[in-house]
Design an enzyme around this catalytic site. Structure first.
Site, short mmCIF file in Angstrom:
data_model
loop_
_atom_site.label_atom_id
_atom_site.label_comp_id
_atom_site.label_asym_id
_atom_site.label_seq_id
_atom_site.Cartn_x
_atom_site.Cartn_y
_atom_site.Cartn_z
N ASP A 61 -30.58 48.86 9.46
CA ASP A 61 -30.92 50.24 9.81
C ASP A 61 -29.82 51.14 9.26
OD1 ASP A 61 -31.32 52.69 11.08
OD2 ASP A 61 -32.09 51.78 12.91
N HIS A 62 -30.18 51.99 8.31
CA HIS A 62 -29.18 52.82 7.64
C HIS A 62 -28.53 53.83 8.58
CE1 HIS A 62 -27.01 53.84 4.15
NE2 HIS A 62 -27.97 53.67 3.26
N ARG A 63 -29.08 54.00 9.78
CA ARG A 63 -28.49 54.93 10.74
C ARG A 63 -27.22 54.38 11.37
NH1 ARG A 63 -33.64 55.90 14.52
NH2 ARG A 63 -33.60 53.61 14.27
#
Length: 434
Positions: free
Chosen positions: A404-406
């Site tokens: 998850d790039h967050r």
């Protein structure tokens, strides 16, 4: 005179709001004892037996096998004998025995209240005739004012039937109800669905429709939510697994346990990947929660479909203990005996799709987790020996890492995957066989 008590589908925990009836373990007229399992239900987590907190004679069953009921809906009614003074027996503590069976207790049961048919759908689910006398010939889900909901001028037996029609695009105004006074039953909607599928098959557009039920339906919803909410990225690298296979042979430990040890070590170095995203009521990300312990999930294919059992507190286990727990959970998955606790609490997933003979994949993250490692098949391939210009045949695998790039940037993800790959190529420096 006996008192009829209603036992409702209990709270299933972990955010589960419904369950599908797999099979009844009792029939109308049977005598049941306190905490006797009366029904087998399937949730998104597992197939479990539900015990009844009352002793007496079964008077009604809520619905047929295959019916989905929400938590709190009447499940079964039992005629309980009165005490010698003629008063109804006092319920066990907390309206149940308090005992726990396969992760669920028998406390917190509700009773039904009668209500009239209105033009708004009531919140309750199908119920049997709660006032049926002991020994009466009852049938599953006898339609009464307690069970009827309406959609405009169309009366249906429960909100579940209305939802089933909506999911399959069935206009209830075109359905002929076979219940009392034209009441539309689940079977009526199911026939309409099958008729639509048959028509589609005749036109050549499709052969038929298989409804998603139980765990398969909830898994589909979870996959859709993951794709909707998570900005996922996948990176991958080839690794020489020749030494990993040698370590497997020398230790006698299964490959999955060795890979699990490597993932746990990498998560301890990169803890931001052992996390979940905190969101507000509108679904907007407001923070990242790092988990103190590692719940290591692993994908397991079973006759009932894909499940992800979880090794809890994986960071505190030795490689040998990891192997034992993985073996226990795998066996339980194959037997269909996983408990709800075995399927919850995951913070990271290991997916060994190489067992299916494929090299790579871009898997869907197991929401609400934020990362997953995938391992492709190990196959002989030409490989340049490090530090030389020599070409040799080595056992090579492709590792993928979806994140998850967050929760992190590409540098952190690359560092994590590189650490796992280095451990695959040189496992002796990381593994301790104890």
């Amino acid at each position: 005179m006996p008192t009829v008590r209603t036992f409702a589908l209990p709270d299933l925990g972990e955010g589960l709001t419904s369950a599908e009836i797999v099979r009844w373990l009792v029939a109308v007229g049977d005598h049941v004892s306190v905490d006797q399992p009366v029904v087998e239900v399937e949730t998104a987590k597992a197939v479990v037996e539900v015990p009844c907190p009352y002793a007496g004679v079964v008077t009604t069953l809520a619905a047929d096998a295959g019916t989905e009921l929400p938590v709190g809906a009447p499940l079964i009614t039992v005629a309980v004998a009165a005490t010698q003074d003629g008063e109804p027996p006092a319920p066990a503590t907390g309206e149940g025995s308090g005992n726990v069976l396969v992760g669920y207790g028998t406390s917190g049961h509700t009773t039904t209240r009668r209500r009239r048919v209105t033009t708004q759908p009531p919140a309750a689910a199908p119920a049997g005739a709660a006032g049926a006398p002991a020994g009466a010939a009852a049938t599953p889900t006898a339609p009464t004012a307690d069970t009827v909901a309406s959609v405009g001028a169309v009366a249906v037996i429960s909100p579940l039937v209305r939802r089933l029609a909506k999911e399959h695009g069935v206009d209830l105004r075109t359905v002929t109800g076979t219940g009392p006074d034209g009441l539309i039953l689940r079977a009526d909607v199911q026939r309409a669905i099958e008729g639509t599928a048959a028509t589609a098959g005749t036109s050549g557009s499709e052969a038929g429709v298989t409804p998603l039920r139980g765990g398969a339906r909830l898994a589909a919803e979870k996959f859709s939510r993951s794709r909707r909410e998570i900005p996922d990225v996948t990176v991958w690298v080839d690794a020489d697994a020749t030494e990993l296979l040698a370590a497997k042979a020398a230790s006698g430990l299964p490959l999955l346990a060795l890979l699990a040890r490597m993932c746990v070590a990498a998560l301890r170095k990169y803890p931001q990947l052992n996390s979940s995203v905190v969101t507000d009521a509108e679904g907007r990300a407001t923070g990242v929660r790092q988990h103190a312990s590692i719940g290591l999930g692993f994908a397991a294919q079973t006759p009932q479909g894909l499940v992800v059992p979880v090794v809890r507190e994986a960071q505190s286990l030795t490689t040998e203990q990891l192997a034992e727990e993985l073996a226990r959970l795998t066996q339980a998955a194959r037997e269909g005996s996983l408990s709800p606790a075995d399927l919850t609490g995951g913070t990271f997933t290991l997916n060994n799709y190489g067992i299916f003979g494929v090299d790579g994949s871009t898997p869907i993250i197991n929401h609400p987790e934020t990362s997953m490692v995938g391992v492709g098949r190990i196959a002989p391939k030409p490989w340049v020996v490090p530090g030389t210009t020599d070409l040799a045949v080595r056992q090579v695998t492709q590792l993928s890492f979806t994140f998850d790039h967050r929760v992190c940037d590409g540098a952190v993800a690359a560092g994590f995957l590189r650490m796992v790959a280095d451990a695959v190529e040189s496992p002796a420096s990381l593994l301790r066989y104890v």
